[in-house]
Design a protein around this motif. Structure first.
Motif, PDB file in Angstrom:
ATOM      1  N   ARG A   1       0.832  -1.211   0.000  1.00  0.00           N
ATOM      2  CA  ARG A   1       0.000   0.000   0.000  1.00  0.00           C
ATOM      3  C   ARG A   1       0.865   1.259   0.000  1.00  0.00           C
ATOM      4  O   ARG A   1       0.627   2.197  -0.762  1.00  0.00           O
ATOM      5  N   GLU A   2       1.863   1.280   0.874  1.00  0.00           N
ATOM      6  CA  GLU A   2       2.727   2.452   0.958  1.00  0.00           C
ATOM      7  C   GLU A   2       3.521   2.628  -0.336  1.00  0.00           C
ATOM      8  O   GLU A   2       3.691   3.758  -0.834  1.00  0.00           O
ATOM      9  N   PHE A   3       3.990   1.527  -0.875  1.00  0.00           N
ATOM     10  CA  PHE A   3       4.748   1.580  -2.136  1.00  0.00           C
ATOM     11  C   PHE A   3       3.892   2.135  -3.263  1.00  0.00           C
ATOM     12  O   PHE A   3       4.372   2.891  -4.113  1.00  0.00           O
ATOM     13  N   ALA A   4       2.621   1.769  -3.316  1.00  0.00           N
ATOM     14  CA  ALA A   4       1.741   2.153  -4.422  1.00  0.00           C
ATOM     15  C   ALA A   4       1.349   3.623  -4.404  1.00  0.00           C
ATOM     16  O   ALA A   4       0.851   4.134  -5.421  1.00  0.00           O
ATOM     17  N   ARG A   5       1.580   4.325  -3.281  1.00  0.00           N
ATOM     18  CA  ARG A   5       1.200   5.736  -3.211  1.00  0.00           C
ATOM     19  C   ARG A   5       1.925   6.533  -4.301  1.00  0.00           C
ATOM     20  O   ARG A   5       3.144   6.476  -4.420  1.00  0.00           O
ATOM     21  N   GLY A   6       1.173   7.268  -5.095  1.00  0.00           N
ATOM     22  CA  GLY A   6       1.773   8.101  -6.128  1.00  0.00           C
ATOM     23  C   GLY A   6       2.076   7.381  -7.428  1.00  0.00           C
ATOM     24  O   GLY A   6       2.532   8.019  -8.381  1.00  0.00           O
ATOM     25  N   CYS A   7       1.830   6.066  -7.492  1.00  0.00           N
ATOM     26  CA  CYS A   7       2.100   5.322  -8.727  1.00  0.00           C
ATOM     27  C   CYS A   7       0.858   5.318  -9.624  1.00  0.00           C
ATOM     28  O   CYS A   7      -0.263   5.130  -9.145  1.00  0.00           O
ATOM     29  N   ASP A   8       1.049   5.516 -10.913  1.00  0.00           N
ATOM     30  CA  ASP A   8      -0.051   5.408 -11.873  1.00  0.00           C
ATOM     31  C   ASP A   8      -0.434   3.961 -12.124  1.00  0.00           C
ATOM     32  O   ASP A   8      -1.596   3.655 -12.399  1.00  0.00           O
ATOM     33  N   VAL A   9       0.547   3.077 -12.055  1.00  0.00           N
ATOM     34  CA  VAL A   9       0.291   1.665 -12.348  1.00  0.00           C
ATOM     35  C   VAL A   9       1.361   0.822 -11.654  1.00  0.00           C
ATOM     36  O   VAL A   9       2.505   1.261 -11.498  1.00  0.00           O
TER      37      VAL A   9
ATOM     38  N   ARG B   1      -6.309  -3.077  -5.822  1.00  0.00           N
ATOM     39  CA  ARG B   1      -7.203  -2.680  -6.901  1.00  0.00           C
ATOM     40  C   ARG B   1      -8.494  -2.090  -6.349  1.00  0.00           C
ATOM     41  O   ARG B   1      -9.021  -1.102  -6.882  1.00  0.00           O
ATOM     42  N   ALA B   2      -9.012  -2.662  -5.277  1.00  0.00           N
ATOM     43  CA  ALA B   2     -10.235  -2.139  -4.658  1.00  0.00           C
ATOM     44  C   ALA B   2     -10.022  -0.726  -4.131  1.00  0.00           C
ATOM     45  O   ALA B   2     -10.990   0.051  -4.008  1.00  0.00           O
ATOM     46  N   GLU B   3      -8.768  -0.391  -3.827  1.00  0.00           N
ATOM     47  CA  GLU B   3      -8.447   0.943  -3.333  1.00  0.00           C
ATOM     48  C   GLU B   3      -8.075   1.908  -4.451  1.00  0.00           C
ATOM     49  O   GLU B   3      -7.614   3.024  -4.196  1.00  0.00           O
ATOM     50  N   GLY B   4      -8.252   1.467  -5.706  1.00  0.00           N
ATOM     51  CA  GLY B   4      -8.052   2.355  -6.839  1.00  0.00           C
ATOM     52  C   GLY B   4      -6.701   2.271  -7.522  1.00  0.00           C
ATOM     53  O   GLY B   4      -6.404   3.064  -8.417  1.00  0.00           O
ATOM     54  N   VAL B   5      -5.861   1.307  -7.129  1.00  0.00           N
ATOM     55  CA  VAL B   5      -4.552   1.147  -7.755  1.00  0.00           C
ATOM     56  C   VAL B   5      -4.692   0.320  -9.033  1.00  0.00           C
ATOM     57  O   VAL B   5      -5.329  -0.743  -9.026  1.00  0.00           O
ATOM     58  N   ALA B   6      -4.105   0.797 -10.134  1.00  0.00           N
ATOM     59  CA  ALA B   6      -4.092   0.025 -11.378  1.00  0.00           C
ATOM     60  C   ALA B   6      -3.026  -1.057 -11.263  1.00  0.00           C
ATOM     61  O   ALA B   6      -1.833  -0.754 -11.103  1.00  0.00           O
ATOM     62  N   VAL B   7      -3.451  -2.311 -11.314  1.00  0.00           N
ATOM     63  CA  VAL B   7      -2.553  -3.462 -11.185  1.00  0.00           C
ATOM     64  C   VAL B   7      -2.549  -4.197 -12.521  1.00  0.00           C
ATOM     65  O   VAL B   7      -3.586  -4.690 -12.964  1.00  0.00           O
ATOM     66  N   ARG B   8      -1.379  -4.270 -13.188  1.00  0.00           N
ATOM     67  CA  ARG B   8      -1.306  -4.848 -14.529  1.00  0.00           C
ATOM     68  C   ARG B   8      -0.065  -5.729 -14.669  1.00  0.00           C
ATOM     69  O   ARG B   8       1.035  -5.227 -14.544  1.00  0.00           O
ATOM     70  N   PRO B   9      -0.278  -7.048 -14.951  1.00  0.00           N
ATOM     71  CA  PRO B   9      -1.559  -7.728 -15.108  1.00  0.00           C
ATOM     72  C   PRO B   9      -2.298  -7.848 -13.780  1.00  0.00           C
ATOM     73  O   PRO B   9      -1.694  -7.755 -12.709  1.00  0.00           O
ATOM     74  N   GLY B  10      -3.615  -8.065 -13.877  1.00  0.00           N
ATOM     75  CA  GLY B  10      -4.437  -8.137 -12.690  1.00  0.00           C
ATOM     76  C   GLY B  10      -4.376  -9.489 -12.009  1.00  0.00           C
ATOM     77  O   GLY B  10      -3.832 -10.458 -12.549  1.00  0.00           O
ATOM     78  N   PRO B  11      -4.925  -9.583 -10.801  1.00  0.00           N
ATOM     79  CA  PRO B  11      -4.839 -10.831 -10.033  1.00  0.00           C
ATOM     80  C   PRO B  11      -5.525 -12.009 -10.705  1.00  0.00           C
ATOM     81  O   PRO B  11      -5.063 -13.143 -10.571  1.00  0.00           O
TER      82      PRO B  11
ATOM     83  N   ASN C   1       7.815  -2.742 -24.946  1.00  0.00           N
ATOM     84  CA  ASN C   1       6.395  -2.982 -25.177  1.00  0.00           C
ATOM     85  C   ASN C   1       5.656  -3.281 -23.872  1.00  0.00           C
ATOM     86  O   ASN C   1       4.472  -2.956 -23.738  1.00  0.00           O
ATOM     87  N   HIS C   2       6.330  -3.904 -22.903  1.00  0.00           N
ATOM     88  CA  HIS C   2       5.683  -4.120 -21.607  1.00  0.00           C
ATOM     89  C   HIS C   2       5.379  -2.769 -20.943  1.00  0.00           C
ATOM     90  O   HIS C   2       4.280  -2.571 -20.402  1.00  0.00           O
ATOM     91  N   VAL C   3       6.339  -1.840 -20.992  1.00  0.00           N
ATOM     92  CA  VAL C   3       6.121  -0.506 -20.440  1.00  0.00           C
ATOM     93  C   VAL C   3       4.956   0.172 -21.152  1.00  0.00           C
ATOM     94  O   VAL C   3       4.058   0.754 -20.519  1.00  0.00           O
ATOM     95  N   ARG C   4       4.961   0.103 -22.473  1.00  0.00           N
ATOM     96  CA  ARG C   4       3.871   0.726 -23.232  1.00  0.00           C
ATOM     97  C   ARG C   4       2.529   0.106 -22.863  1.00  0.00           C
ATOM     98  O   ARG C   4       1.524   0.819 -22.711  1.00  0.00           O
ATOM     99  N   ALA C   5       2.501  -1.211 -22.747  1.00  0.00           N
ATOM    100  CA  ALA C   5       1.233  -1.902 -22.491  1.00  0.00           C
ATOM    101  C   ALA C   5       0.651  -1.514 -21.140  1.00  0.00           C
ATOM    102  O   ALA C   5      -0.533  -1.183 -21.040  1.00  0.00           O
ATOM    103  N   VAL C   6       1.462  -1.556 -20.076  1.00  0.00           N
ATOM    104  CA  VAL C   6       0.895  -1.297 -18.750  1.00  0.00           C
ATOM    105  C   VAL C   6       0.494   0.163 -18.594  1.00  0.00           C
ATOM    106  O   VAL C   6      -0.358   0.486 -17.762  1.00  0.00           O
TER     107      VAL C   6
END
Length: 376
Positions: A52-60, A77-87, A284-289
């Motif tokens: 959670r702390e790590f994800a602060r300020g991250c777009d994805v 994800r429930a807290e609004g973090v974009a997780v790619r690929p998803g669970p 391409n992985h960077v572009r995709a996510v």
């Protein structure tokens, strides 16, 4: 990116030309990517508060490995973090039993398999087919040959069950060679497929990758690419997907393919793309996510060969560089900054050109010299 290994290191490198701010969650400050990334958080990827702390300020958030607990990813994800690929997608890379069940449901060709309860059940599985030997795999945690056993008898079958996780039995496949189909898919559904490659394994570890796979029938190559694209779509993979394949003789004697493993991240079988493709797997992985338009996956040269550099005797790396670079000015060396341990992947080399035998020899010589098994 969660995970500080060489895949994160090379993904970070691919994001630099785009001005992407790259934040890393690493197990230690000495991990491969932690040595070069500008913003590094050292912490445990299994701890939800750390994530959670790590994800602060991250777009994805994306991944260097597939070991983050799925319940943590669902919480993010429930807290609004974009997780790619998803669970939901990553479940198929984390658990081989889940993966096999879903691929079978989709009609994707796989080796004969089922979950087994104990060594006696392994014998029953063997007797349902052609008998021993069979392959046993722990459903979670295996990679690079770890968590995989070649079992010749019921007595041999005890060891896998000591890990305390479910065990998957698979038939031993009589395959001609191993292939890999690498694809990348974005959240908006755009997808690209790289040429199908041949992957040469030594002691369960990828040794050499040849792009494209030599003497692969065009229709079979197309079938492999279409299968990988379909799997990516059906499992809703975002980012890079590697589909490891066996090339076998089909019922009619014609070449066919079976799916061996899935990896939902940049993959060793795609390292050749750094120097051999218009757009690398990492770019391409960077572009995709980030849901940017994907780049051209076509090869730059007729042949590209990647050879892994495994840990060995390094008396003087500078002298090794002098030799390899002077001998082959076209050689591309990628070292990971990792501590050297016997058999550990510490780097790779790429070569390319018009003659396969020459390209392969150059790659193997450089990898052997950097490892210390070739001295001239």
């Amino acid at each position: 990116m969660v995970g500080g290994g060489q895949l994160a290191r090379m993904t970070h490198e691919a994001g630099i030309p785009l001005g992407v701010r790259f934040k890393l969650l690493s197990d230690t400050p000495r991990d491969s990517a932690a040595l070069v990334a500008g913003e590094v958080v050292v912490g445990d990827h299994r701890d939800l508060d750390t994530l959670r702390e790590f994800a602060r300020g991250c777009d994805v958030i994306t991944f260097d490995h597939e070991h983050v607990p799925l319940e943590h990813l669902r919480a993010l994800r429930a807290e609004g973090v974009a997780v790619r690929p998803g669970p939901e997608a990553l479940a198929h890379a984390q658990d081989k039993g889940v993966m096999r069940a879903r691929l079978t449901e989709l009609g994707v060709p796989c080796p004969r398999h089922r979950l087994v309860a104990d060594p006696a059940d392994v014998t029953r599985f063997a007797q349902e087919g052609d008998g021993y030997p069979v392959i046993l795999k722990t459903v979670r945690g295996g990679y690079d040959g770890k968590g995989v056993w070649f079992v010749r008898s019921e007595a041999d079958a005890a060891e896998p069950f000591r890990a305390g996780v479910p065990v998957l039995a698979e038939e031993k496949v009589d395959f001609r060679r191993e292939l890999a189909a690498n694809v990348v898919r974005s959240p908006s559904g755009q997808a690209v497929a790289y040429p199908v490659v041949e992957s040469v394994q030594v002691a369960g570890v990828c040794d050499t990758v040849i792009a494209p796979a030599p003497d692969l029938a065009p229709e079979l190559a197309l079938r492999a690419q279409e299968l990988a694209l379909r799997v990516a779509r059906e499992l809703d993979v975002v980012g890079h997907l590697a589909v490891e394949l066996f090339e076998v003789a089909g019922a009619d004697g014609e070449p066919a393919i079976l799916v061996n493993e899935l990896a939902m991240r940049p993959h060793n079988s795609g390292h050749w793309t750094q120097d051999g493709a218009v757009t690398s797997q990492f770019a391409n992985h960077v572009r995709a996510v980030l849901d940017l338009p994907l780049g051209d996956p076509r090869p730059r040269a007729r042949w590209t060969v990647m050879a892994n550099v495994l840990g060995g005797d390094y008396p003087d790396m500078y002298q090794a560089y002098l030799h390899c670079m002077a001998r082959d000015p076209g050689l591309k060396i990628h070292m990971y900054g990792k501590d050297v341990k016997p058999g550990r992947k510490v780097g790779h080399v790429n070569t390319y050109g018009d003659e396969l035998a020459d390209v392969r020899d150059r790659a193997r010589h450089a990898a052997g010299y950097l490892r210390g098994t070739i001295t001239e």
